[in-house]
Motif scaffolding. Structure first.
Motif, mmCIF file in Angstrom:
data_model
loop_
_atom_site.group_PDB
_atom_site.id
_atom_site.type_symbol
_atom_site.label_atom_id
_atom_site.label_comp_id
_atom_site.label_asym_id
_atom_site.label_seq_id
_atom_site.Cartn_x
_atom_site.Cartn_y
_atom_site.Cartn_z
ATOM 1 N N ALA A 34 58.784 -25.403 -14.838
ATOM 2 C CA ALA A 34 59.543 -27.317 -14.360
ATOM 3 C C ALA A 34 58.517 -27.662 -15.423
ATOM 4 O O ALA A 34 59.286 -28.906 -15.483
ATOM 5 C CB ALA A 34 57.887 -27.386 -13.137
ATOM 6 N N CYS A 35 58.125 -27.273 -16.216
ATOM 7 C CA CYS A 35 57.160 -27.808 -17.467
ATOM 8 C C CYS A 35 58.013 -28.305 -18.165
ATOM 9 O O CYS A 35 58.367 -29.528 -19.073
ATOM 10 C CB CYS A 35 56.130 -27.147 -17.968
ATOM 11 N N ARG A 36 59.271 -26.866 -18.804
ATOM 12 C CA ARG A 36 59.902 -26.821 -19.349
ATOM 13 C C ARG A 36 61.385 -28.213 -19.708
ATOM 14 O O ARG A 36 61.973 -29.272 -20.444
ATOM 15 C CB ARG A 36 60.912 -25.867 -19.168
ATOM 16 N N VAL A 37 61.454 -28.181 -17.460
ATOM 17 C CA VAL A 37 62.291 -28.761 -17.549
ATOM 18 C C VAL A 37 61.969 -30.345 -18.147
ATOM 19 O O VAL A 37 62.611 -31.343 -18.494
ATOM 20 C CB VAL A 37 62.656 -29.479 -15.947
ATOM 21 N N LEU A 38 60.951 -30.413 -17.423
ATOM 22 C CA LEU A 38 59.894 -32.215 -17.903
ATOM 23 C C LEU A 38 60.252 -32.451 -18.900
ATOM 24 O O LEU A 38 60.665 -33.642 -19.799
ATOM 25 C CB LEU A 38 58.714 -32.326 -17.314
ATOM 26 N N ALA A 39 59.398 -31.496 -19.905
ATOM 27 C CA ALA A 39 59.703 -31.436 -21.909
ATOM 28 C C ALA A 39 60.951 -31.767 -22.177
ATOM 29 O O ALA A 39 61.704 -32.997 -22.485
ATOM 30 C CB ALA A 39 59.892 -30.277 -22.220
ATOM 31 N N ASP A 40 62.036 -30.817 -21.620
ATOM 32 C CA ASP A 40 63.537 -31.252 -22.200
ATOM 33 C C ASP A 40 64.499 -32.588 -21.671
ATOM 34 O O ASP A 40 64.878 -33.672 -22.220
ATOM 35 C CB ASP A 40 64.368 -30.475 -21.137
ATOM 36 N N ALA A 41 63.585 -33.183 -20.177
ATOM 37 C CA ALA A 41 63.334 -34.587 -19.875
ATOM 38 C C ALA A 41 62.855 -35.769 -20.929
ATOM 39 O O ALA A 41 63.438 -36.494 -20.540
ATOM 40 C CB ALA A 41 63.637 -34.677 -18.396
ATOM 41 N N GLY A 42 62.748 -35.276 -22.143
ATOM 42 C CA GLY A 42 61.559 -36.004 -22.980
ATOM 43 C C GLY A 42 60.159 -37.130 -22.858
ATOM 44 O O GLY A 42 59.624 -38.201 -22.586
ATOM 45 N N VAL A 43 60.028 -36.418 -21.508
ATOM 46 C CA VAL A 43 58.623 -36.997 -20.085
ATOM 47 C C VAL A 43 57.830 -36.202 -20.699
ATOM 48 O O VAL A 43 57.318 -34.774 -20.533
ATOM 49 C CB VAL A 43 59.123 -36.576 -19.142
ATOM 50 N N SER A 44 57.085 -37.524 -21.100
ATOM 51 C CA SER A 44 54.932 -36.686 -21.473
ATOM 52 C C SER A 44 54.052 -36.936 -20.235
ATOM 53 O O SER A 44 54.403 -38.005 -19.844
ATOM 54 C CB SER A 44 55.219 -37.294 -22.591
ATOM 55 N N PHE B 126 64.423 -28.396 -7.921
ATOM 56 C CA PHE B 126 62.720 -28.944 -7.540
ATOM 57 C C PHE B 126 62.572 -29.880 -6.465
ATOM 58 O O PHE B 126 63.181 -30.706 -6.578
ATOM 59 C CB PHE B 126 61.936 -28.665 -8.588
ATOM 60 N N ARG B 127 61.178 -29.368 -5.875
ATOM 61 C CA ARG B 127 61.322 -30.073 -4.515
ATOM 62 C C ARG B 127 60.011 -31.406 -5.501
ATOM 63 O O ARG B 127 58.900 -30.505 -5.248
ATOM 64 C CB ARG B 127 60.472 -29.156 -3.185
ATOM 65 N N ALA B 128 61.266 -32.760 -5.424
ATOM 66 C CA ALA B 128 59.427 -33.173 -6.305
ATOM 67 C C ALA B 128 59.886 -34.115 -5.393
ATOM 68 O O ALA B 128 61.372 -35.776 -5.344
ATOM 69 C CB ALA B 128 60.064 -33.429 -7.406
ATOM 70 N N ARG B 129 58.797 -36.138 -5.798
ATOM 71 C CA ARG B 129 58.818 -37.102 -5.253
ATOM 72 C C ARG B 129 57.955 -37.972 -5.716
ATOM 73 O O ARG B 129 57.122 -37.321 -6.352
ATOM 74 C CB ARG B 129 58.772 -37.278 -4.319
ATOM 75 N N LEU B 130 58.065 -39.092 -5.633
ATOM 76 C CA LEU B 130 57.122 -39.974 -6.100
ATOM 77 C C LEU B 130 56.072 -40.624 -5.003
ATOM 78 O O LEU B 130 56.718 -40.781 -3.662
ATOM 79 C CB LEU B 130 57.735 -41.843 -6.147
ATOM 80 N N THR B 131 54.590 -40.815 -4.859
ATOM 81 C CA THR B 131 53.408 -40.635 -4.615
ATOM 82 C C THR B 131 53.547 -42.275 -4.971
ATOM 83 O O THR B 131 52.519 -42.633 -6.520
ATOM 84 C CB THR B 131 53.075 -39.719 -4.144
ATOM 85 N N LYS B 132 53.017 -43.058 -3.970
ATOM 86 C CA LYS B 132 52.085 -44.178 -4.859
ATOM 87 C C LYS B 132 50.355 -44.089 -4.557
ATOM 88 O O LYS B 132 50.003 -43.866 -3.068
ATOM 89 C CB LYS B 132 52.483 -45.183 -3.730
ATOM 90 N N VAL B 133 49.726 -44.346 -5.571
ATOM 91 C CA VAL B 133 48.721 -43.604 -5.488
ATOM 92 C C VAL B 133 47.704 -45.093 -6.242
ATOM 93 O O VAL B 133 48.684 -46.300 -7.442
ATOM 94 C CB VAL B 133 48.329 -42.255 -6.040
ATOM 95 N N HIS B 134 47.104 -44.988 -6.575
ATOM 96 C CA HIS B 134 46.007 -45.816 -6.747
ATOM 97 C C HIS B 134 45.260 -45.013 -8.224
ATOM 98 O O HIS B 134 44.840 -44.310 -8.546
ATOM 99 C CB HIS B 134 44.332 -46.692 -5.715
ATOM 100 N N ALA B 135 45.717 -46.358 -8.896
ATOM 101 C CA ALA B 135 44.744 -45.852 -10.789
ATOM 102 C C ALA B 135 43.690 -47.443 -10.244
ATOM 103 O O ALA B 135 44.126 -48.314 -10.469
ATOM 104 C CB ALA B 135 45.712 -45.901 -11.804
ATOM 105 N N LEU B 136 42.061 -46.009 -11.110
ATOM 106 C CA LEU B 136 41.389 -47.137 -11.129
ATOM 107 C C LEU B 136 40.506 -47.082 -12.796
ATOM 108 O O LEU B 136 40.589 -45.809 -13.175
ATOM 109 C CB LEU B 136 40.202 -46.920 -10.104
ATOM 110 N N SER B 137 40.443 -47.381 -13.250
ATOM 111 C CA SER B 137 39.979 -47.684 -14.948
ATOM 112 C C SER B 137 38.278 -48.308 -15.264
ATOM 113 O O SER B 137 37.961 -48.635 -14.417
ATOM 114 C CB SER B 137 40.366 -48.358 -15.649
ATOM 115 N N ILE B 138 37.019 -47.061 -15.383
ATOM 116 C CA ILE B 138 35.749 -47.424 -15.250
ATOM 117 C C ILE B 138 35.733 -46.673 -16.473
ATOM 118 O O ILE B 138 36.528 -45.605 -17.565
ATOM 119 C CB ILE B 138 35.274 -46.132 -14.164
ATOM 120 N N LEU C 247 63.407 -33.142 -12.797
ATOM 121 C CA LEU C 247 63.579 -31.402 -11.642
ATOM 122 C C LEU C 247 63.825 -31.997 -10.494
ATOM 123 O O LEU C 247 64.962 -30.518 -10.429
ATOM 124 C CB LEU C 247 61.584 -32.439 -10.680
ATOM 125 N N GLN C 248 64.261 -32.726 -9.653
ATOM 126 C CA GLN C 248 64.997 -32.420 -8.832
ATOM 127 C C GLN C 248 66.567 -31.935 -8.968
ATOM 128 O O GLN C 248 67.103 -31.281 -8.614
ATOM 129 C CB GLN C 248 65.344 -33.646 -7.484
#
Lengths: 175, 447
Positions: free
Chosen positions: A53-63, A97-109, A92-93
């Motif tokens: 999976a990580c190789r797929v992301l790397a090849d897609a230029g995703v960091s 791979f079975r991948a999907r977007l999920t909405k989450v909160h990001a808080l900065s502290i 990924l798809q």
């Protein structure tokens, strides 16, 4: 799920993130729900699958900003924060791979002792339950806490009331 | 424990018979008996069961056309589907409110269960068949018989129980489960003979050993009558070694009667068919033509003495053959070989009959999963373990583990209630279940 239930699950991610800090009282963006896209990946527990999976992301230029795994006996759910979530999903798809977007909160502290404790106490007092949480530090003295909660609307209201900094995708990718 | 007691079931001790006049009947007498009973059975079917009246009329046969045993092959076949279609009582020759003593039913497969009724005479005959098995493993009226088959609609428990009654043994009606207690009573009561499934016998043996016993030495038990599921020769040897018993394989199916349709003797070379109560045929599953002794094919039974649920040429889907020649035990009843397979895709899981299509029906009710599935059968300790691999649909929200777990639990519960089988449901990655061009490989049997 209770917070106690979650804490044991995610303790590893907290420990590994040298999480310290108080809230950074920044401007609130009002009651508009500010959420970011997390890439969620379902992986069977089999040899080399995460590497693939990580190789797929790397090849897609995703960091990746961060990657955490919630593992069970048979499978793992991998949660990834990246600045190119859509590219990641597509790659990924396409690779099966079975991948999907999920909405989450990001808080900065602020990256200082007690920051997370205060945040969770605020959630508790407001009756917000965590489904899961993990975090990562930046090199600018901030930590970013990613949470999925049972009531996103309520978190937004609480953030406005207590001056918690919810990060938008634009905010996040500046880190 | 005395060596003598242990040796009861072993070859070298005196052969025991329950009904020697039948078990060692001459070929001529058996043929006469079978013909007389076949004529009565066909007449009973024709007069009292609409299904058979129509089937015989359609085949242009009347009961009086049965003049010799060779006329058997003129009769139409009966299939499991016919029995399902007759649900619940349409294949009964007797009104259920009259002399029907008991009802048994096989696991409700796709659609209806198959229901079988027994008069007191039917139950007695069944008991006689099982009692022969008890004698075949060296038991008699002095024996203590532990029945660890499930009691209930399943014919195992009560079939063995009736056998114990007919031979006059002391019956310990344990049913299945509570394995430590099975071990304790087997030991404390001095059980002689165990009747259950092979996998359960092995679990009982292993549990006894775990508890610190050596049942082969410490327990008086000398025989085991095991059936309802396949038992490999290796497994038989393991049970024999661990418990210190002679294991005989018993065969039967609820549609035909229950356990006791045929059973091995101590020579363990084929199962003597109760030919006074059943005619066995081996047919080519494609042409449905009878095959000569020695050739493998589908086993077909015609009942000869059943009053309530007689069957003409019932296709069992089991594959076996008639073993030619005489048996060293002295019985003249012919032997069928152990079942080597099925002509359909039925699975036997812990003694329960299940079809892959039943899994399919259950998961079809879950929109979260695709129609691709795979059933993996393995053994955990001694018991069958079933794993069902499913793939989730693309828009299933798997982000929270509790949602995946909830899905697994709901499918497991549904399978349990529909199939009476405990299944471990595993969610696997998309496309990891092989898509085959032709017939999908839905079942992987590692047992």
């Amino acid at each position: 799920m209770t917070q106690e239930g979650v804490n044991s699950n995610v303790s590893l991610s907290y420990n590994s993130c040298r999480f310290n800090g108080f809230f950074v009282p920044l401007q609130s963006d009002g009651l508009e729900t500010i959420m970011i896209d997390q890439v969620t990946l379902f992986l069977e527990n089999s040899k080399g699958r995460l590497a693939d999976a990580c190789r797929v992301l790397a090849d897609a230029g995703v960091s990746m900003h961060t990657l955490v795994i919630a593992e069970t006996t048979d499978y793992g759910v991998v949660r990834i924060i990246t600045n190119k979530p859509n590219d990641a999903i597509n790659a990924l798809q396409e690779a099966g791979f079975r991948a999907r977007l999920t909405k989450v909160h990001a808080l900065s502290i602020v990256d200082e002792a007690g920051g997370l404790a205060s945040l969770l106490e605020t959630f508790n007092a407001a009756g917000i339950n965590l489904e899961y949480a993990y975090c990562f530090s930046t090199n600018k003295g901030y930590a970013i806490d990613i949470v999925r909660v049972d009531d996103p609307e309520r978190l937004n209201a609480v953030a406005a009331e207590f001056g918690l900094k919810l990060l938008s995708p634009q905010d996040l990718y500046e880190y | 424990m005395s060596e003598e007691k242990k040796r009861v079931g072993m070859i070298g001790t005196k052969e025991r018979y329950f009904q020697p006049e039948i078990e060692m009947i001459s070929a001529g007498d058996l043929a006469d008996l079978q013909l007389k009973r076949l004529q009565e059975t066909v007449a009973n079917c024709y007069s009292n069961i609409n299904f058979y009246k129509n089937a015989l009329d359609a085949a242009g046969i009347s009961p009086k056309d049965i003049k010799s045993l060779d006329d058997l092959c003129k009769l139409p076949f009966t299939t499991k589907q016919d029995m399902r279609d007759a649900y619940p009582f349409d294949l009964f020759a007797i009104n259920v409110h009259d002399n029907v003593q008991r009802l048994h039913a096989s696991s409700g497969t796709t659609g209806n269960a198959t229901v079988v009724g027994y008069t007191q005479q039917d139950i007695d005959n069944w008991g006689d068949c099982f009692a022969r098995a008890i004698a075949q493993v060296g038991g008699g009226s002095e024996s203590i018989l532990q029945v660890a088959y499930g009691y209930g609609l399943f014919t195992g428990g009560l079939g063995a129980h009736e056998g114990g009654i007919r031979i006059g043994a002391t019956i310990l009606p344990m049913s299945s489960g509570n394995t430590r207690r099975q071990v304790q009573m087997m030991r404390d009561f001095g059980v002689d003979i165990l009747a259950c499934t092979p996998s359960y016998a092995l679990l009982i043996a292993d549990t006894a050993i775990e508890l610190g016993f050596d049942p082969a030495k410490d327990f008086p038990i000398s025989g085991a009558i095991l059936g309802a599921e396949p038992c490999s020769e290796g497994m038989r040897k393991e049970i024999e070694r661990k418990l210190g018993v002679t294991v005989v394989d018993i065969y039967g199916l609820s549609e035909v009667m229950g356990p006791g349709v045929s059973c091995e003797c101590r020579y363990q070379n084929g199962l003597h068919v109760a030919e006074d109560h059943f005619i066995i045929e081996i047919v080519d599953p494609k042409t449905l033509l009878p095959l000569p002794d020695g050739e493998w094919g589908e086993v077909v039974f015609t009942t000869l003495s059943k009053q309530c649920s007689p069957l003409l040429r019932y296709r069992t889907r089991d594959i076996s053959r008639i073993i030619p020649g005489a048996c060293d035990c002295g019985r003249t009843l012919r032997r069928m070989d152990r079942i080597t397979g099925r002509t359909d895709d039925m699975l036997i899981i812990r003694g329960v009959n299940v079809f892959p299509s039943q899994f399919q029906q259950v998961i079809a009710a879950f929109p979260e999963v695709t129609s691709y599935y795979q059933i993996i059968l393995s053994r955990e300790h001694t018991l069958d373990k079933v794993t069902l691999n499913v793939e989730t649909v693309a828009d299933f929200d798997f982000d929270e583990i509790k949602k995946i777990e909830s899905l697994q639990h709901r499918i497991t519960a549904e399978l349990k209630s529909n199939l009476q089988v405990s299944v471990d449901v595993k969610v696997v990655e998309p496309k990891s279940i092989e898509r085959s061009e032709g017939k999908a490989k839905r079942v992987i049997d590692l047992r």
